[in-house]
Design a protein around this motif. Sequence first.
Motif, PDB file in Angstrom:
ATOM      1  N   ASP A   1       0.835  -1.204   0.000  1.00  0.00           N
ATOM      2  CA  ASP A   1       0.000   0.000   0.000  1.00  0.00           C
ATOM      3  C   ASP A   1       0.869   1.254   0.000  1.00  0.00           C
ATOM      4  O   ASP A   1       0.533   2.259  -0.638  1.00  0.00           O
ATOM      5  N   LEU A   2       1.955   1.194   0.722  1.00  0.00           N
ATOM      6  CA  LEU A   2       2.861   2.342   0.747  1.00  0.00           C
ATOM      7  C   LEU A   2       3.502   2.542  -0.625  1.00  0.00           C
ATOM      8  O   LEU A   2       3.673   3.675  -1.087  1.00  0.00           O
ATOM      9  N   LEU A   3       3.825   1.438  -1.278  1.00  0.00           N
ATOM     10  CA  LEU A   3       4.324   1.529  -2.658  1.00  0.00           C
ATOM     11  C   LEU A   3       3.270   2.170  -3.562  1.00  0.00           C
ATOM     12  O   LEU A   3       3.582   3.012  -4.404  1.00  0.00           O
ATOM     13  N   ASP A   4       2.026   1.748  -3.383  1.00  0.00           N
ATOM     14  CA  ASP A   4       0.935   2.328  -4.170  1.00  0.00           C
ATOM     15  C   ASP A   4       0.857   3.832  -3.972  1.00  0.00           C
ATOM     16  O   ASP A   4       0.697   4.603  -4.923  1.00  0.00           O
TER      17      ASP A   4
ATOM     18  N   GLN B   1       1.407   6.576  -6.803  1.00  0.00           N
ATOM     19  CA  GLN B   1       0.308   7.491  -7.122  1.00  0.00           C
ATOM     20  C   GLN B   1       0.748   8.940  -6.952  1.00  0.00           C
ATOM     21  O   GLN B   1       0.404   9.813  -7.764  1.00  0.00           O
ATOM     22  N   GLY B   2       1.541   9.209  -5.911  1.00  0.00           N
ATOM     23  CA  GLY B   2       2.015  10.563  -5.673  1.00  0.00           C
ATOM     24  C   GLY B   2       2.952  11.068  -6.753  1.00  0.00           C
ATOM     25  O   GLY B   2       3.059  12.281  -6.995  1.00  0.00           O
ATOM     26  N   ALA B   3       3.641  10.146  -7.426  1.00  0.00           N
ATOM     27  CA  ALA B   3       4.581  10.534  -8.483  1.00  0.00           C
ATOM     28  C   ALA B   3       3.901  10.767  -9.826  1.00  0.00           C
ATOM     29  O   ALA B   3       4.502  11.352 -10.743  1.00  0.00           O
ATOM     30  N   LYS B   4       2.654  10.344  -9.950  1.00  0.00           N
ATOM     31  CA  LYS B   4       1.977  10.348 -11.253  1.00  0.00           C
ATOM     32  C   LYS B   4       1.889  11.729 -11.913  1.00  0.00           C
ATOM     33  O   LYS B   4       2.067  11.847 -13.138  1.00  0.00           O
TER      34      LYS B   4
ATOM     35  N   ARG C   1     -22.099  19.445  11.658  1.00  0.00           N
ATOM     36  CA  ARG C   1     -22.006  18.810  10.344  1.00  0.00           C
ATOM     37  C   ARG C   1     -21.047  17.627  10.399  1.00  0.00           C
ATOM     38  O   ARG C   1     -19.953  17.721  10.950  1.00  0.00           O
ATOM     39  N   LEU C   2     -21.478  16.545   9.790  1.00  0.00           N
ATOM     40  CA  LEU C   2     -20.631  15.358   9.703  1.00  0.00           C
ATOM     41  C   LEU C   2     -20.598  14.880   8.255  1.00  0.00           C
ATOM     42  O   LEU C   2     -21.645  14.671   7.642  1.00  0.00           O
ATOM     43  N   HIS C   3     -19.378  14.737   7.722  1.00  0.00           N
ATOM     44  CA  HIS C   3     -19.177  14.219   6.369  1.00  0.00           C
ATOM     45  C   HIS C   3     -18.421  12.895   6.480  1.00  0.00           C
ATOM     46  O   HIS C   3     -17.441  12.794   7.220  1.00  0.00           O
ATOM     47  N   ILE C   4     -18.863  11.913   5.728  1.00  0.00           N
ATOM     48  CA  ILE C   4     -18.171  10.618   5.684  1.00  0.00           C
ATOM     49  C   ILE C   4     -17.837  10.327   4.226  1.00  0.00           C
ATOM     50  O   ILE C   4     -18.729  10.246   3.381  1.00  0.00           O
ATOM     51  N   PHE C   5     -16.536  10.180   3.940  1.00  0.00           N
ATOM     52  CA  PHE C   5     -16.081   9.935   2.570  1.00  0.00           C
ATOM     53  C   PHE C   5     -15.514   8.517   2.445  1.00  0.00           C
ATOM     54  O   PHE C   5     -14.792   8.049   3.325  1.00  0.00           O
ATOM     55  N   TYR C   6     -15.848   7.870   1.353  1.00  0.00           N
ATOM     56  CA  TYR C   6     -15.162   6.630   0.982  1.00  0.00           C
ATOM     57  C   TYR C   6     -14.838   6.722  -0.502  1.00  0.00           C
ATOM     58  O   TYR C   6     -15.393   7.565  -1.229  1.00  0.00           O
ATOM     59  N   THR C   7     -13.923   5.898  -0.973  1.00  0.00           N
ATOM     60  CA  THR C   7     -13.534   5.935  -2.380  1.00  0.00           C
ATOM     61  C   THR C   7     -13.900   4.625  -3.059  1.00  0.00           C
ATOM     62  O   THR C   7     -13.921   3.565  -2.427  1.00  0.00           O
ATOM     63  N   ARG C   8     -14.174   4.723  -4.358  1.00  0.00           N
ATOM     64  CA  ARG C   8     -14.505   3.525  -5.136  1.00  0.00           C
ATOM     65  C   ARG C   8     -13.255   2.834  -5.658  1.00  0.00           C
ATOM     66  O   ARG C   8     -13.315   1.692  -6.098  1.00  0.00           O
ATOM     67  N   GLN C   9     -12.153   3.566  -5.639  1.00  0.00           N
ATOM     68  CA  GLN C   9     -10.858   3.003  -6.017  1.00  0.00           C
ATOM     69  C   GLN C   9      -9.798   3.482  -5.033  1.00  0.00           C
ATOM     70  O   GLN C   9      -9.873   4.600  -4.527  1.00  0.00           O
ATOM     71  N   ARG C  10      -8.843   2.614  -4.771  1.00  0.00           N
ATOM     72  CA  ARG C  10      -7.667   3.001  -3.987  1.00  0.00           C
ATOM     73  C   ARG C  10      -6.442   2.545  -4.759  1.00  0.00           C
ATOM     74  O   ARG C  10      -6.256   1.354  -4.997  1.00  0.00           O
ATOM     75  N   TYR C  11      -5.648   3.517  -5.171  1.00  0.00           N
ATOM     76  CA  TYR C  11      -4.434   3.226  -5.939  1.00  0.00           C
ATOM     77  C   TYR C  11      -4.738   2.389  -7.179  1.00  0.00           C
ATOM     78  O   TYR C  11      -4.040   1.418  -7.488  1.00  0.00           O
ATOM     79  N   GLY C  12      -5.826   2.742  -7.866  1.00  0.00           N
ATOM     80  CA  GLY C  12      -6.160   2.078  -9.118  1.00  0.00           C
ATOM     81  C   GLY C  12      -6.841   0.742  -8.965  1.00  0.00           C
ATOM     82  O   GLY C  12      -7.140   0.082  -9.964  1.00  0.00           O
ATOM     83  N   LYS C  13      -7.125   0.330  -7.730  1.00  0.00           N
ATOM     84  CA  LYS C  13      -7.795  -0.956  -7.493  1.00  0.00           C
ATOM     85  C   LYS C  13      -9.186  -0.691  -6.926  1.00  0.00           C
ATOM     86  O   LYS C  13      -9.387   0.264  -6.162  1.00  0.00           O
ATOM     87  N   ALA C  14     -10.139  -1.546  -7.275  1.00  0.00           N
ATOM     88  CA  ALA C  14     -11.507  -1.380  -6.784  1.00  0.00           C
ATOM     89  C   ALA C  14     -11.532  -1.412  -5.262  1.00  0.00           C
ATOM     90  O   ALA C  14     -10.825  -2.190  -4.622  1.00  0.00           O
TER      91      ALA C  14
END
Length: 565
Positions: free
Chosen positions: A444-447, A451-454, A541-554
């Motif tokens: 994950d750290l590699l990911d 991703q940060g270098a992209k 106010r409360l916001h909850i975020f999730y992502t559909r992809q992490r580092y290009g993976k579902a």
Amino acid sequence: MRPQEILVITFTKAAAQEMRQRFCAVCKSPGVTFGTFHAVFFGILKQAYRFTSANILSEEGKYQILRQLLQRVPAEIRAEEQDEKELILELASEISLVKNEQISLANYYSRSCSEELFRQIYQQYEEIHRAKGMLDFDDMLVCTYELLSERRDILTAWQRRFRYILVDEFQDINLLQYKILRMLAEPERNLFIVGDDDQSIYRFRGAKPEIMLNFTKEYPDAETILLDRNYRSAAPILRGALTVIGENERRFAKEVRDVRGEGEAIDIQGLDSQEHESLYLIRCIRRSVEQGIPLSEIAVLSRTNKGAGPFAERLMEFNLPFEMRDALPNIYEHWIAQDLFAYLHLAREGLDRAEFLQVMNRPKRYISRDSIDAKVVSFEALRGYYEEKEWMLDRIDRMEADLKLLARMTPYAAINYIRHGIGYEDYLTEYARARRMKAEELTDLLDELQQGAKPYRTYQEWYAHIEAYKEKLAEKRLVREKQEDAVTLATLHGAKGLEFREVFLVDVNEGVIPYRKAVLEADIEEERRLLYVGMTRAKDRLHIFYTRQRYGKAAEPSRFLNALL
């Protein structure tokens, strides 16, 4: 009842001081003792053994001994210790767990290294600091328990001294603290505890919510007073938090009522990627500021301090001031990042000996340190050293060809090639297996690095960004006092006890929360309590975020959100 007979115990020095100040402001009665578990127990040991502060082994002293012991371990027994700092922290945590849980060393199975290595380090650590007459913080509990168990006269004296005992944040108590507490409370059993079982989030330190849940069984005459009003969170936030925590089976059933009334519904957002998530976060914060909410009333909460890194970078990019409740690690200082940089420097800036030694066997190429004696490595010299070993010549040729390829790539492509073309990710998988880690903790750290270098087309641009981030992070570490108007960046653990008008919970995905290490049902329930703590930091106010992809993976939203989606 005399004030001198009252003992009030909590977990942090700051909390003890605040309670003392509040009490004195109201009652003006000197004599009540306020203190932390460690302070109170060390006071008992001081009287019995004439200990002084010079006998206390600091946490840094503990780490120093462990560092020395790791350096003594034969190379053939241990895994490669590039992440020595992380391993030391893990070993220190496990040593604390063994002591506080009173676990037999023969029956303890280490999470961070082999049983043989852990037992060796544990025993040597004990021998070294005990020989110096030192006590670490866990010894304060162990020695107090042993003293009061063996010396009835001393126990009786302290029971007479403290006839009334009050404990704050009781849900965070561990087994050894509780055993000592029970001894001190006998025979009168004047024990008053305050806590919230739904906020027990320190199981990894030995805290056991079961102790609080079973309290009325061990003290059947105890009266229970339910504090059933929430004065902080608007009704939709409280309802959502109670819905989440209601999924836990091992908890006190309770009805908690809101006082503030209705407000904004919880904002749950699924974003396409972490990049979209951080950009959307910036947009929301800016909108809130335009609506008159001070930055100091906004918090961004993540599961781990490492997880806060991308959001810190984004806040820096948009010049939004923030303060950190937890030490934010610089991902670019991690040993994996240093390995990548070594490969890239070798490819573009020459064969520096130190950098070559760092990665020449990552993955394993079986190149000996004895084969390299010059400050600048020569592949021709290496071939001369191994001229009679055809299989080694093939490996050397391949490494030279790999470095030539890397020199022509963008940072993103180069990291991808190091991972999969050179085989660095396979090396990390083997390393994780030796260290009893999940490989994803490293990959994950590699990911994240890849991703940060992209966005950067050249190494110069990427390195300039890394250097700027490093400088800004260093500034944040130097300026520790609270800024007047800044976003709070914290972990869910670090946010406990705080409150904000607006809270953003980020990366609420499977594998993040619940964390991938959480396997047992008890672990899952603690992770759910952690999310509950994060949700109830919000007032308006409360916001909850999730992502559909992490580092290009579902990626999937956290299972904890099922009740809210």
